[in-house]
Each structure stands twice: as C-alpha cells, then as structure tokens.
Write a protein that holds these residues in place. Structure first.
Motif, PDB file in Angstrom:
ATOM      1  N   PRO A  58       0.794  -1.236   0.000  1.00  0.00           N
ATOM      2  CA  PRO A  58       0.000   0.000   0.000  1.00  0.00           C
ATOM      3  C   PRO A  58       0.819   1.274   0.000  1.00  0.00           C
ATOM      4  O   PRO A  58       0.339   2.306  -0.467  1.00  0.00           O
ATOM      5  CB  PRO A  58      -0.841  -0.124   1.283  1.00  0.00           C
ATOM      6  N   SER A  59       2.055   1.247   0.504  1.00  0.00           N
ATOM      7  CA  SER A  59       2.832   2.471   0.646  1.00  0.00           C
ATOM      8  C   SER A  59       3.103   3.159  -0.688  1.00  0.00           C
ATOM      9  O   SER A  59       3.136   4.384  -0.767  1.00  0.00           O
ATOM     10  CB  SER A  59       4.158   2.173   1.365  1.00  0.00           C
ATOM     11  N   ARG A  61       1.529   1.840  -3.737  1.00  0.00           N
ATOM     12  CA  ARG A  61       0.641   1.150  -4.675  1.00  0.00           C
ATOM     13  C   ARG A  61       0.204   2.089  -5.799  1.00  0.00           C
ATOM     14  O   ARG A  61       0.170   1.709  -6.970  1.00  0.00           O
ATOM     15  CB  ARG A  61      -0.578   0.600  -3.934  1.00  0.00           C
ATOM     16  N   ASP A 268       0.095   9.138  -4.393  1.00  0.00           N
ATOM     17  CA  ASP A 268       0.458   8.626  -3.067  1.00  0.00           C
ATOM     18  C   ASP A 268       0.824   9.732  -2.080  1.00  0.00           C
ATOM     19  O   ASP A 268       1.128   9.456  -0.925  1.00  0.00           O
ATOM     20  CB  ASP A 268       1.635   7.640  -3.178  1.00  0.00           C
ATOM     21  N   GLU A 323      -9.570  -0.465  -5.227  1.00  0.00           N
ATOM     22  CA  GLU A 323      -9.145  -0.360  -3.831  1.00  0.00           C
ATOM     23  C   GLU A 323     -10.333  -0.287  -2.886  1.00  0.00           C
ATOM     24  O   GLU A 323     -10.236  -0.688  -1.726  1.00  0.00           O
ATOM     25  CB  GLU A 323      -8.269   0.884  -3.636  1.00  0.00           C
ATOM     26  N   THR A 386      -8.481   6.000  -0.094  1.00  0.00           N
ATOM     27  CA  THR A 386      -7.766   4.725   0.056  1.00  0.00           C
ATOM     28  C   THR A 386      -6.250   4.874   0.062  1.00  0.00           C
ATOM     29  O   THR A 386      -5.549   3.875   0.071  1.00  0.00           O
ATOM     30  CB  THR A 386      -8.165   3.776  -1.095  1.00  0.00           C
ATOM     31  N   LYS A 387      -5.742   6.091   0.070  1.00  0.00           N
ATOM     32  CA  LYS A 387      -4.295   6.300   0.070  1.00  0.00           C
ATOM     33  C   LYS A 387      -3.641   5.625   1.274  1.00  0.00           C
ATOM     34  O   LYS A 387      -3.987   5.873   2.425  1.00  0.00           O
ATOM     35  CB  LYS A 387      -3.971   7.791   0.111  1.00  0.00           C
ATOM     36  N   GLY A 388      -2.674   4.750   1.003  1.00  0.00           N
ATOM     37  CA  GLY A 388      -1.912   4.104   2.062  1.00  0.00           C
ATOM     38  C   GLY A 388      -2.667   3.052   2.852  1.00  0.00           C
ATOM     39  O   GLY A 388      -2.132   2.531   3.837  1.00  0.00           O
ATOM     40  N   LYS A 389      -3.879   2.713   2.436  1.00  0.00           N
ATOM     41  CA  LYS A 389      -4.679   1.733   3.166  1.00  0.00           C
ATOM     42  C   LYS A 389      -4.456   0.327   2.617  1.00  0.00           C
ATOM     43  O   LYS A 389      -4.253   0.134   1.422  1.00  0.00           O
ATOM     44  CB  LYS A 389      -6.179   2.073   3.070  1.00  0.00           C
ATOM     45  N   GLU A 390      -4.483  -0.651   3.495  1.00  0.00           N
ATOM     46  CA  GLU A 390      -4.378  -2.046   3.080  1.00  0.00           C
ATOM     47  C   GLU A 390      -5.636  -2.454   2.324  1.00  0.00           C
ATOM     48  O   GLU A 390      -6.742  -2.026   2.658  1.00  0.00           O
ATOM     49  CB  GLU A 390      -4.208  -2.958   4.304  1.00  0.00           C
ATOM     50  N   LEU A 391      -5.462  -3.272   1.305  1.00  0.00           N
ATOM     51  CA  LEU A 391      -6.616  -3.875   0.652  1.00  0.00           C
ATOM     52  C   LEU A 391      -7.275  -4.853   1.605  1.00  0.00           C
ATOM     53  O   LEU A 391      -6.595  -5.543   2.363  1.00  0.00           O
ATOM     54  CB  LEU A 391      -6.195  -4.612  -0.622  1.00  0.00           C
TER      55      LEU A 391
END
Length: 408
Positions: A58-59, A61, A268, A323, A386-391
């Motif tokens: 995610p960092s 993505r 990002d 995402e 959804t920036k930086g969020k885990e799927l």
C-alpha cells in the motif's frame, strides 16, 4: 488455470481472434460486429488492474499502478505511429491485422502469470497462496517472513462460494455453477446498503471520466477539419487532412506521458480524490479556450494539455475503484464501473463529436466542461480515501476498516 487468469485469457483470445478476422471482413456489417467483439475482449482490461494491484504494497501502490498504466499510453502512441506508417502505403486491413499481434503475444505470456495470493486466500486455498508467495520470494533471492498466512476472515458470500482445502473438489459442472453464483452474488452486493452509494457515485464518475477522455481523443481528429469547414476556409486536400489526423493523434497520445508522471507524483502524496480533483480542474482550464475557434497549432496544444490531465484522472479512477471493494468482489465492482464508463465512451461520438461536425463546437466543449464539474462533485461525495490503506479481502473486512477509510 485459475479463475482470474481465465478471465484474462478469455479477453485476450476474443480480442486477438476478432481483431484478426476483422482484417478479412467482407462487408461493413461484419466489420462492425467483429470490431465490437474485439472491444468486448478489451473490456476485460480491468482484471489486469485488480490482479496487479494485489501484488503491490500500500505504501507505493498508487505510483506502481500508474507505472503499470503507462503501457496503455505506449500502446496508443504505437498504434498512432503504425497507422501513420501503414495507411499511406497499405490498406486498413493491414493495419487491423498488425494491431492484433499484441493480443497474440499476451496469450503466450498468460501461461507465466501467477494467480493472486490474496484471491486464493479468500477461497480458502492458503497452501496455494503460500506456494506462490514462496516462489516470488525465491525469485527475489529472499525468504518469506515467519508466521502463518491468513485471510481477513470469511463472510457469508465467501463461505458459500469458496472451496476449502479440506473439502473435496467439486465436479466440473458443479464448479461452473458455483462460479456463476459467486459472480452474480458479488454483483448483487454492489447494491447492498454498504456499497450502494459508493457504487452509484463510481458509475457516474466513470461515465463522466470516459466521456471527457474519449471526447478529447476524438476531438483531436475532428476539430481541425470541422473548424476549417465551419469557418468557410479552404479545405485541405484529403491526403493532407488524413496525414494531419495521424500526426494530431500521435502528438496528443504522447501528451499522456507527462500526465501519467504527474499522477504518479500526486497519487500517493495527496490521495486519490484530491489528485483527481486537481487534474480535472486542469482539464477544464485547457478545454475552456476551445469554446471559440483556434489555430491548428493552439488547438493541438490545448487538446494535448487536456488529454495529459484527463489520462491522469482516468488512471487514478482505475486505481481508486478496485481499492474500495474487497477481494471477494473487487473485479466485479471495478468491472461494472468500467463497463458503465464504456457507455460514456460510446455516447460521446454521438453527442459531443456530433455537435462538432454540425458546427456546434461551443456546445460540445461546454458539455464536456459540465461533465467535468459533475465528476468533481461526485469525487467529493465519495466517502472513502484509500491512500496508504491495506486492501481488504472480505466484506466483513470493509466493515472492520470503515472507521479508518471514511473521510471525516
């Protein structure tokens, strides 16, 4: 072959066969049908986005998804260059036949594509997912971290339609029925209270985004000729006008590259929603002078700028939509939104380009501007960033992470 790769294989096969056969079309009706089938095959492109996304952390993505998307632009530039070279010396049949070659190459490379470990986890196939991750680690000359591979959990949809490692394999017929039920249930979940608002907003965003993007692409070849006609200037000869079409498309296709670079720098850092909003504003600015007739040089420059930022919004939307949805319905949610966007792409030639060819250029540009404003409003109404969020893998995972994802 796994379900995800089967979708990609089916799309590539249809695109290649229909694209190649269209070069031998005996009449206009068969050509339309075959080109329509080729377009249907290309419609599976969203599966590539979902598949590749599930391998990227995610960092960064967003950045890597933009890099992945640059190959679409390289394809557009290559196709424009191919038409520029082939059409003056050969016929359109050669152009269509040569354009089908990349789809054939894709058919070869699909054999080497691994299935998404995240997808396998949602189906309870933990061992298969672990084996793929282990191969990736070996290729990168490292080892997997210690611990057990787990999924986010399961929900009713996943449990009903997954195949556990402990359960016997389904028969072929029953397995196909299960897959169909799973896909239909995923589609219905788009209209559940949890996803309904986001789904409708994404559909409007994709419709407006596709309408504006393909409007800009088509106007690159329509405006120069229409301006000459509508301003009662002396028309260029047919050969010169045809050559200018390829040159304009070639130049404006190249303009997508700095747009993709801008998207990679923003996505990002400031997030998906703000990135799309900023780039839509620039599209609006570049299109606004076209409400009046401009010289061909200024026309090409303005359309290139508009296409540069329009491509950025298009790609970020393709990152954003997958995402939002969990793995169990990611391809379905993103795919349906992508299909709605294609409706915008189909309507655009009938409306915006139709207005230009009938000497209503101002109305066509104002229509595109109105859709840009609508798209920006829709972006602001979407309750997720959804920036930086885990799927997340499952629908329950969306509920558990809702507090993190919803913008305050």
């Amino acid at each position: 072959m796994e379900e995800g790769r089967m979708s990609i294989l089916g799309g590539a096969l249809v695109t290649f066969v229909a694209g190649l056969l269209s070069a031998f079309a005996p009449n206009y009706i068969s050509l339309l049908i075959l080109r329509g089938l080729a377009g249907a095959g290309l419609g599976s492109g969203h599966v590539f986005f979902s598949w590749f996304m599930e391998f990227v952390p995610p960092s960064n993505r967003g950045k890597w998804m933009v890099v992945f998307s640059t190959f679409w632009t390289f394809g557009s530039v290559s196709e424009a260059a191919l038409a520029w070279i082939v059409m003056p010396i050969l016929t359109w049949r050669w152009l269509l036949a040569l354009s089908a070659i990349p789809a054939f190459v894709l058919l070869i490379f699909i054999v080497f594509m691994p299935e998404s470990p995240r997808y396998l986890c949602t189906k309870g196939r933990i061992t298969d997912a672990h084996n793929i991750l282990d191969k990736i680690a070996q290729f990168n000359q490292t080892s997997l971290p210690s611990g057990n591979l787990t999924s986010d959990g399961t929900n009713d949809l996943d449990e009903e339609f997954s195949t556990s490692e402990e359960t016997p394999l389904l028969s072929s017929a029953r397995k196909r029925t299960t897959v169909r039920k799973s896909g239909f249930s995923s589609f219905l979940m788009l209209f559940s209270p949890r996803f309904f608002k986001t789904t409708i907003l994404l559909w409007v965003l994709y419709f407006g985004n596709s309408f504006v993007y393909y409007g800009i692409v088509l106007l690159a070849s329509e405006l120069s000729g229409s301006q000459s006609k509508c301003s009662s200037s002396i028309l260029l000869s047919e050969n010169v006008q045809d050559a200018s079409v390829y040159i304009n498309v070639f130049i404006t296709s190249f303009a997508e590259l700095p747009g993709l670079l801008t998207a990679a720098l923003l996505v990002d850092r400031v997030g998906r929603k703000l990135s799309m909003t900023i780039m839509f504003i620039f599209v609006c600015i570049f299109l606004l002078p076209l409400v009046t007739l401009q010289s061909n040089i200024l026309l090409t420059a303005l359309l290139s700028g508009a296409r540069m930022f329009s491509m950025g919004t298009f790609i970020i939307a393709n990152i954003f939509a997958p995402e939002i949805y969990p793995t169990s319905m990611r391809s379905t949610g993103a795919g349906v939104a992508y299909a709605v966007g294609r409706i915008g792409g189909m309507v655009c030639p009938l409306v915006a380009v139709g207005l230009v060819t009938s000497c209503h250029q101002t109305a066509a540009i104002l229509l595109l501007e109105a859709l840009i404003v609508l798209s920006v409003v829709v972006i602001l109404l979407i309750p997720f960033e959804t920036k930086g969020k885990e799927l997340v893998n499952t629908i329950d995972g969306v509920s558990n992470s809702k507090q993190v994802l919803v913008v305050a």
